[in-house]
Design a protein around this motif. Structure first.
Motif, short mmCIF file in Angstrom:
data_model
loop_
_atom_site.label_atom_id
_atom_site.label_comp_id
_atom_site.label_asym_id
_atom_site.label_seq_id
_atom_site.Cartn_x
_atom_site.Cartn_y
_atom_site.Cartn_z
N ARG A 15 0.79 -1.22 0.00
CA ARG A 15 0.00 0.00 0.00
C ARG A 15 0.82 1.28 0.00
NH1 ARG A 15 -0.86 -2.99 4.33
NH2 ARG A 15 -0.27 -2.29 6.41
N SER A 16 2.04 1.22 0.59
CA SER A 16 2.80 2.48 0.61
C SER A 16 3.25 2.87 -0.79
CB SER A 16 3.99 2.37 1.57
OG SER A 16 4.72 1.21 1.27
N THR A 17 3.73 1.89 -1.56
CA THR A 17 4.09 2.18 -2.95
C THR A 17 2.86 2.62 -3.72
OG1 THR A 17 5.50 0.25 -2.72
CG2 THR A 17 5.44 1.29 -4.88
N ALA A 18 1.78 1.86 -3.53
CA ALA A 18 0.54 2.17 -4.24
C ALA A 18 0.08 3.59 -3.92
CB ALA A 18 -0.54 1.16 -3.89
N VAL A 299 2.04 12.24 -18.34
CA VAL A 299 2.83 11.13 -18.88
C VAL A 299 3.88 10.69 -17.85
CG1 VAL A 299 4.54 10.51 -20.64
CG2 VAL A 299 2.46 11.74 -21.29
N VAL A 300 4.50 11.68 -17.20
CA VAL A 300 5.49 11.36 -16.17
C VAL A 300 4.85 10.53 -15.06
CG1 VAL A 300 6.95 12.33 -14.35
CG2 VAL A 300 6.99 13.31 -16.64
N ALA A 301 3.66 10.93 -14.64
CA ALA A 301 2.96 10.21 -13.57
C ALA A 301 2.68 8.76 -13.98
CB ALA A 301 1.66 10.92 -13.22
N LEU A 302 2.30 8.59 -15.25
CA LEU A 302 2.02 7.24 -15.73
C LEU A 302 3.31 6.43 -15.80
CD1 LEU A 302 -0.71 7.79 -18.46
CD2 LEU A 302 -0.97 7.00 -16.12
N THR A 303 4.42 7.12 -16.12
CA THR A 303 5.70 6.43 -16.15
C THR A 303 6.10 5.98 -14.75
OG1 THR A 303 6.28 7.95 -17.92
CG2 THR A 303 8.04 6.57 -17.07
N VAL A 304 5.81 6.83 -13.77
CA VAL A 304 6.07 6.45 -12.38
C VAL A 304 5.30 5.17 -12.06
CG1 VAL A 304 5.60 7.09 -9.98
CG2 VAL A 304 6.60 8.75 -11.53
N MET A 305 4.04 5.13 -12.51
CA MET A 305 3.23 3.95 -12.24
C MET A 305 3.82 2.73 -12.95
SD MET A 305 -0.80 3.37 -12.74
CE MET A 305 -0.85 3.32 -14.50
N ALA A 308 6.76 1.52 -11.08
CA ALA A 308 6.35 0.83 -9.85
C ALA A 308 5.82 -0.56 -10.17
CB ALA A 308 5.28 1.65 -9.13
N LEU A 309 5.05 -0.66 -11.25
CA LEU A 309 4.48 -1.96 -11.61
C LEU A 309 5.58 -2.94 -12.02
CD1 LEU A 309 1.30 -1.04 -13.69
CD2 LEU A 309 1.37 -2.15 -11.48
N LEU A 310 6.53 -2.43 -12.83
CA LEU A 310 7.59 -3.32 -13.32
C LEU A 310 8.50 -3.76 -12.18
CD1 LEU A 310 8.58 -1.73 -16.74
CD2 LEU A 310 7.54 -3.95 -16.34
N GLU A 315 9.49 -8.47 -7.82
CA GLU A 315 9.29 -8.96 -6.46
C GLU A 315 8.14 -9.96 -6.41
OE1 GLU A 315 8.53 -5.41 -4.28
OE2 GLU A 315 10.48 -4.56 -4.83
N ARG A 316 7.21 -9.82 -7.34
CA ARG A 316 6.01 -10.64 -7.28
C ARG A 316 6.08 -11.86 -8.17
NH1 ARG A 316 1.37 -6.87 -8.81
NH2 ARG A 316 0.05 -8.56 -8.09
N ARG A 317 7.27 -12.09 -8.75
CA ARG A 317 7.40 -13.22 -9.66
C ARG A 317 7.08 -14.53 -8.96
NH1 ARG A 317 12.22 -13.17 -14.13
NH2 ARG A 317 11.34 -14.84 -15.38
N ARG A 318 7.54 -14.60 -7.73
CA ARG A 318 7.29 -15.78 -6.90
C ARG A 318 5.78 -15.96 -6.68
NH1 ARG A 318 9.27 -20.46 -5.62
NH2 ARG A 318 7.43 -21.33 -4.63
N GLU A 319 5.14 -14.83 -6.37
CA GLU A 319 3.70 -14.83 -6.12
C GLU A 319 2.93 -15.33 -7.34
OE1 GLU A 319 2.42 -10.87 -5.07
OE2 GLU A 319 0.44 -11.23 -5.90
#
Lengths: 419, 232
Positions: A15-18, A299-305, A308-310, A315-319
């Motif tokens: 949630r903090s990243t989100a 566009v910058v904000a979407l790049t930030v997202m 964050a997703l990538l 980290e979530r590959r295991r999940e």
């Protein structure tokens, strides 16, 4: 259903990243819509600097030049309008009223406008709002002055203050009309138009301070006292421009043509609304640049997202592999990631809109006072809705790449990924 | 005797020019059988498990799980089949950190209607079965159930994973070195519990490990090197 619940739990876990991503999207949405709203409002307000005036008449030059010096007090007229022509306009059968404007003097950098009392009656701005006095009254005596709100604020003038006008329009003038000071009798409410920066005096007052002048300079050795001047005929020989109201708006083009083709004097009549629009179109580049910058912020904000997703994806590959092993389909993995980007941009958009509404609400008095703009609160305009939709589409698009990678990983990794 | 798992003449390579990593003539686990498969690294263990789980498809040959051949199933059907009939325990990090212990155990019932129905038939509800399995594995205390899974010890995490693998009576449980992160005492305790629960559930167990000391506890033991011609 399962995917939705998992996505929620997973997102809550990060949630903090989100929250940071949502904040950056929200800020960019607020900026994008804020710029858009101010842009529309500024255009609106600009187009409404002057309303209720059917024609502005001045010496023949260019329409924009005439508009600039008569309404915005910028630049100089090429020539004047003779009083004979003013009288001719006044008696024209289709003319309802006229307001003569006489410019050329200033007070501490603020332009001085000589006009008639009809100015305060007929000048309209925004949606036909008339000028209002914050205090005092309009001018009556030859040496009375009515100040725009900004003049009074900047110079700290109150009713009863005395002021000396200077010849010419520069901030520093060597020739002062020191022998004939004016007295402030009224201060106008703020309008967000050039009226705020104007010192208004009567035409007679304008004539009085130049009564002992000839050809733009005081006559040497010839001084008229203020008392002597009062007794003179103070009808001006010419004015700078004339605002005209017609009995019927339908006659506007006919009267315009008559004035433009007048054989007695080279005059020009313009439709202020139309010319204001032309002037605004000249500033369109700046307006577009502003919008482009805020679009880039989005566009910058979407790049930030996207980042964050990538990052999160590694980290979530295991999940993801675990979910696959438990029977999750690859499309469910895809939906998990794309759904997350949708939720993030949606939450960002909603928060951004709320943020903007909150700011617009909190600052509405300041904006209307300082900028003379009324920023509407709700609902968002169609164009704003389009911008929001574009941002959401951008969000989903930005999620497409990580989602595809997650999908590929889910197929390739299987359940063997080691951490 | 019908087979929980049967591989016949299976060959597999990751891509066309890569060497053959799996080349198994015949390998089978009977229903309810508990088999120890010794799989040192490089023996093609991960690939074999991917083939059995239907995540990879063999280049040739037949992989049958509970009589069903994966080769005949399309991707989505394979995913569903895996969700319905396989229980899988990994070496470690088996649990989703953002779900509670109970939700982790209930996951198979979320992905498979059949396993949900099985759990209901046996214990009344999936939650009841999850609680029963956790209790049998010594994890019934309420504070364990409520703790975030990341706060559990590795041994506890592996037991939660075992409970999850057994939910809804899968026909085959695959354990991929589930004890390698545990110390010796915990190791034998875990294996005992796993064997006991597989027996109770009637599930076949394929236990892959390189710790040969555990082999005697199983019905049968095999070395992957011996059955896989493709092992390096």
């Amino acid at each position: 259903m399962t995917v939705l619940k998992l996505a929620r739990a997973s997102l809550w876990n990060r949630r903090s990243t989100a929250a940071l991503v949502i904040c950056s999207v929200a800020l960019s949405v607020a900026l994008l819509l804020g710029v858009e709203r101010l842009r529309v409002e500024a255009r609106h307000s600009f187009a409404n600097t002057l309303s209720g005036v059917d024609l502005i008449v001045g010496a023949r030059s260019g329409p924009i030049n005439l508009l600039l010096y008569s309404v915005f007090r910028m630049g100089d007229p090429t020539s004047n309008v003779s009083w004979a022509s003013v009288e001719k306009l006044r008696t024209h059968p289709q003319v309802d009223w006229i307001v003569p404007l006489s410019l050329g003097d200033s007070h501490k950098g603020f332009p001085v406008l000589g006009t008639s009392a009809a100015y305060f009656e007929h000048y309209r701005y925004r949606q036909g709002e008339p000028l209002q006095l914050a205090s005092g009254r309009i001018f009556d005596d030859v040496f009375d002055a009515v100040l725009g709100a900004e003049v009074a604020r900047k110079l700290g003038y109150q009713e009863g203050a005395r002021l000396v006008l200077a010849h010419g329009t520069g901030a520093v003038s060597l020739t002062q009309h020191a022998d004939k000071p004016f007295r402030v009798v009224g201060i106008l409410e703020r309008t967000g138009t050039p009226v705020d920066n104007t010192v208004h005096i009567s035409l007679a007052g304008m004539e009085a301070i130049h009564a002992d002048w000839r050809g733009g300079a005081p006559l040497p050795g010839y001084r008229l006292s203020a008392e002597r001047v009062r007794e003179m005929d103070l009808t001006p020989s010419s004015v700078t421009a004339v605002m005209v109201g017609l009995t019927s708006r339908r006659a506007v083009f006919q009267v315009q043509r008559q004035i433009n083709t007048d054989r007695d004097e080279a005059l020009m009549a313009i439709l202020p609304g139309l010319t204001l629009q032309q002037l605004w179109d000249m500033m369109r580049v700046g307006e577009q640049a502003l919008l482009a910058v805020s679009a880039l912020v989005a566009v910058v904000a979407l790049t930030v997202m996207l980042t964050a997703l990538l990052t999160g994806l590694n980290e979530r590959r295991r999940e993801m592999a675990l979910l696959r092993a438990l029977g999750a389909r690859p499309w469910q993995i895809f939906a998990l990631v794309i759904g997350e980007s949708l939720v993030l941009s949606l939450a960002g958009a909603v928060l951004g809109v709320l943020l903007l509404q909150g700011m617009a609400w909190a600052a509405r008095d300041w904006i209307s006072g300082q900028l003379g703009l009324t920023v509407s609160l709700w609902p968002p305009t169609a164009h704003e809705a389009v911008l929001l939709a574009a941002l959401l589409a951008g969000g989903v698009l930005a999620g497409l790449w990580p989602a595809w990678r997650a999908y590929r990983n889910a197929l390739v990794d299987g359940m063997t990924i080691r951490m | 005797m019908s087979m929980a798992l049967q591989l016949d003449d299976v060959r597999f390579r990751w891509h066309r020019r890569a060497p053959c990593v799996i080349d198994v003539q015949h390998f089978a686990v009977a229903e309810g059988e508990q088999l120890f498969l010794a799989g040192p690294s490089g023996s093609g263990k991960s690939t074999l498990l991917a083939l059995i789980a239907g995540i990879a498809t063999p280049e040739q040959g037949q992989v049958r799980v509970l009589g069903e051949s994966f080769a005949q199933l399309r991707g989505a059907r394979r995913d569903r089949f895996r969700a319905e009939h396989l229980g899988i325990i990994f070496q470690q990090f088996n649990l989703l950190p953002y779900l509670s212990v109970l939700d982790n155990v209930l996951l198979p019932c979320r992905f498979s209607e059949r396993r949900r129905a099985e759990a209901c038939a046996r214990d009344g509800s999936p939650e009841a079965q999850a609680r029963r399995l956790l209790e049998r594995l010594g994890l019934a205390a309420d504070d364990v159930l409520r703790r975030p899974v990341t706060a559990l010890s590795v041994g506890q995490q592996q037991r939660v994973a075992a409970a999850r693998a057994l939910m809804g009576a899968p026909g085959l449980v695959i354990a991929d070195e589930p004890t390698s992160a545990l110390d010796t005492d915990r190791r034998s305790e875990f294996v005992a519990l796993l064997i006991q629960e597989c027996t109770a559930a009637g599930a076949a167990l394929l236990f892959v490990s390189h710790d040969l000391s555990l082999a005697p506890r199983f019905h049968r033991s095999l070395s992957l090197r011996d059955i896989n011609g493709g092992a390096s």
